[in-house]
Design an enzyme around this catalytic site. Structure first.
Site, PDB file in Angstrom:
ATOM      1  N   LYS A 108      41.285  19.248  18.577  1.00  0.00           N
ATOM      2  CA  LYS A 108      41.293  20.670  18.225  1.00  0.00           C
ATOM      3  C   LYS A 108      40.682  21.526  19.327  1.00  0.00           C
ATOM      4  CE  LYS A 108      38.848  20.370  14.424  1.00  0.00           C
ATOM      5  NZ  LYS A 108      38.524  18.924  14.334  1.00  0.00           N
TER       6      LYS A 108
ATOM      7  N   ARG B 256      35.979  24.493   7.030  1.00  0.00           N
ATOM      8  CA  ARG B 256      35.940  23.050   6.809  1.00  0.00           C
ATOM      9  C   ARG B 256      35.838  22.716   5.327  1.00  0.00           C
ATOM     10  NH1 ARG B 256      33.725  21.644  12.124  1.00  0.00           N
ATOM     11  NH2 ARG B 256      33.698  19.439  12.503  1.00  0.00           N
TER      12      ARG B 256
ATOM     13  N   ARG C  30      34.590  10.615  24.591  1.00  0.00           N
ATOM     14  CA  ARG C  30      34.425  12.048  24.716  1.00  0.00           C
ATOM     15  C   ARG C  30      33.095  12.389  25.401  1.00  0.00           C
ATOM     16  NH1 ARG C  30      36.337  15.905  19.845  1.00  0.00           N
ATOM     17  NH2 ARG C  30      34.221  15.883  19.068  1.00  0.00           N
TER      18      ARG C  30
ATOM     19  N   ARG D 252      27.929  13.283  22.866  1.00  0.00           N
ATOM     20  CA  ARG D 252      27.229  13.981  21.788  1.00  0.00           C
ATOM     21  C   ARG D 252      26.739  12.980  20.755  1.00  0.00           C
ATOM     22  NH1 ARG D 252      31.414  18.435  19.929  1.00  0.00           N
ATOM     23  NH2 ARG D 252      31.021  17.420  17.955  1.00  0.00           N
TER      24      ARG D 252
ATOM     25  N   ARG E 183      31.695  11.129   9.655  1.00  0.00           N
ATOM     26  CA  ARG E 183      32.383  12.422   9.771  1.00  0.00           C
ATOM     27  C   ARG E 183      33.821  12.320   9.281  1.00  0.00           C
ATOM     28  NH1 ARG E 183      31.775  14.363  15.667  1.00  0.00           N
ATOM     29  NH2 ARG E 183      32.554  16.331  14.876  1.00  0.00           N
TER      30      ARG E 183
HETATM   31  P1  AMP Z   1      32.486  20.252  15.688  1.00  0.00           P
HETATM   32  O1  AMP Z   1      32.032  20.628  17.052  1.00  0.00           O
HETATM   33  O2  AMP Z   1      33.485  21.232  15.135  1.00  0.00           O
HETATM   34  O3  AMP Z   1      32.973  18.845  15.597  1.00  0.00           O
HETATM   35  O4  AMP Z   1      31.209  20.359  14.739  1.00  0.00           O
HETATM   36  C1  AMP Z   1      30.077  19.541  14.920  1.00  0.00           C
HETATM   37  C2  AMP Z   1      29.213  19.557  13.662  1.00  0.00           C
HETATM   38  O5  AMP Z   1      28.798  20.901  13.384  1.00  0.00           O
HETATM   39  C3  AMP Z   1      29.898  19.092  12.398  1.00  0.00           C
HETATM   40  O6  AMP Z   1      29.852  17.688  12.248  1.00  0.00           O
HETATM   41  C4  AMP Z   1      29.081  19.800  11.328  1.00  0.00           C
HETATM   42  O7  AMP Z   1      27.831  19.146  11.134  1.00  0.00           O
HETATM   43  C5  AMP Z   1      28.785  21.135  11.991  1.00  0.00           C
HETATM   44  N1  AMP Z   1      29.824  22.140  11.672  1.00  0.00           N
HETATM   45  C6  AMP Z   1      30.671  22.757  12.556  1.00  0.00           C
HETATM   46  N2  AMP Z   1      31.506  23.603  11.951  1.00  0.00           N
HETATM   47  C7  AMP Z   1      31.204  23.529  10.626  1.00  0.00           C
HETATM   48  C8  AMP Z   1      31.734  24.139   9.459  1.00  0.00           C
HETATM   49  N3  AMP Z   1      32.768  24.996   9.520  1.00  0.00           N
HETATM   50  N4  AMP Z   1      31.162  23.824   8.268  1.00  0.00           N
HETATM   51  C9  AMP Z   1      30.126  22.967   8.179  1.00  0.00           C
HETATM   52  N5  AMP Z   1      29.594  22.335   9.234  1.00  0.00           N
HETATM   53  C10 AMP Z   1      30.116  22.607  10.449  1.00  0.00           C
END
Ligand code: AMP
Length: 213
Positions: A15, A90, A125, A158, A169
């Site tokens: 994404k 999400r 990654r 990360r 996740r």
């Molecule tokens: P991402 O970079 O989008 O993979 O997000 C990394 C982490 O941030 C996720 O595993 C969640 O813990 C948190 N996070 C990011 N976006 C959201 C969201 N829209 N709702 C809840 N948690 C989020």
């Protein structure tokens, strides 16, 4: 043409990569709540302190926190001609909050990909410690190993890309986020993009979906 897009897909589906490409093509911002939350953690703000507790285990940050962040971000001037949401909404609660705020989404692109492929990808990654640009040891190498092309800072794995967190996740994705496909399908805006062998072919599929309006 208004371009209010959401990218859906499991963590590791690509994404962020596609959001950056589409952002450039359409000159609209790519907005990642994950990136905003990681900045908050780095800057040790109150939101950052709360978010860290959830993110370190791969759990979702509470809806209220994310909704405040995203609604504030969408008020900014650069969102006037549209935006690409990467990693938000999400949950159904977040999607309903966008609707309640009068934000009408034009298209939701859902990247479909197998779990095994995701786990293999995520371990490769890398993310820049400073500017959060993303790389991959196989499919998107930096010019110099371990260094960011944009700012020269160090590239790291990360915490939430580590294998056990990835499994966690994925489960959360299926339980809490995947139902959004049906939510947006009911609204007539969902397009599914089957996993492609490489980044450019995924972009091509997305462009086809967007032009097929
Ligand atoms: P991402 O970079 O989008 O993979 O997000 C990394 C982490 O941030 C996720 O595993 C969640 O813990 C948190 N996070 C990011 N976006 C959201 C969201 N829209 N709702 C809840 N948690 C989020």
């Amino acid at each position: 043409m208004s371009m209010k897009l959401i990218l859906l897909g499991a963590p590791g589906a690509g994404k962020g990569t596609q959001a950056a490409i589409l952002s450039e093509k359409f000159s609209i911002p790519a907005i990642s709540t994950g990136a905003i939350l990681r900045t908050a953690i780095r800057e040790q703000t109150e939101v950052g302190r709360v978010a860290q507790e959830y993110m370190k285990d791969g759990k979702l940050v509470p809806d209220e926190v994310v909704i405040d962040i995203i609604l504030a971000r969408l008020q900014e001037a650069d969102c006037e001609n549209g935006f690409i949401l990467d990693g938000v909404p999400r949950t159904t609660v977040q999607a309903l909050a966008l609707e309640a705020a009068g934000i009408k989404i034009d298209k939701v692109l859902s990247i479909e990909i197998e779990d095994e492929e995701i786990i293999a990808r995520m371990s490769g990654r890398r993310v820049c410690e400073e500017c959060a640009s993303t790389y991959h040891v196989v499919s998107k190498k930096p010019s110099i190993d371990g260094k960011c092309d944009r700012c020269g800072a160090r590239l790291v794995l990360r915490d939430d890309d580590k294998a056990e967190t990835v499994r966690n996740r994925l489960q959360i994705y299926y339980k809490q986020t995947a139902p959004l496909k049906e939510f947006y399908s009911e609204r007539g805006v969902l397009v599914t993009i089957e996993n492609q062998p490489d980044i450019p072919s995924t972009t091509v599929k997305m462009m086809e979906a967007l032009h097929g309006e």
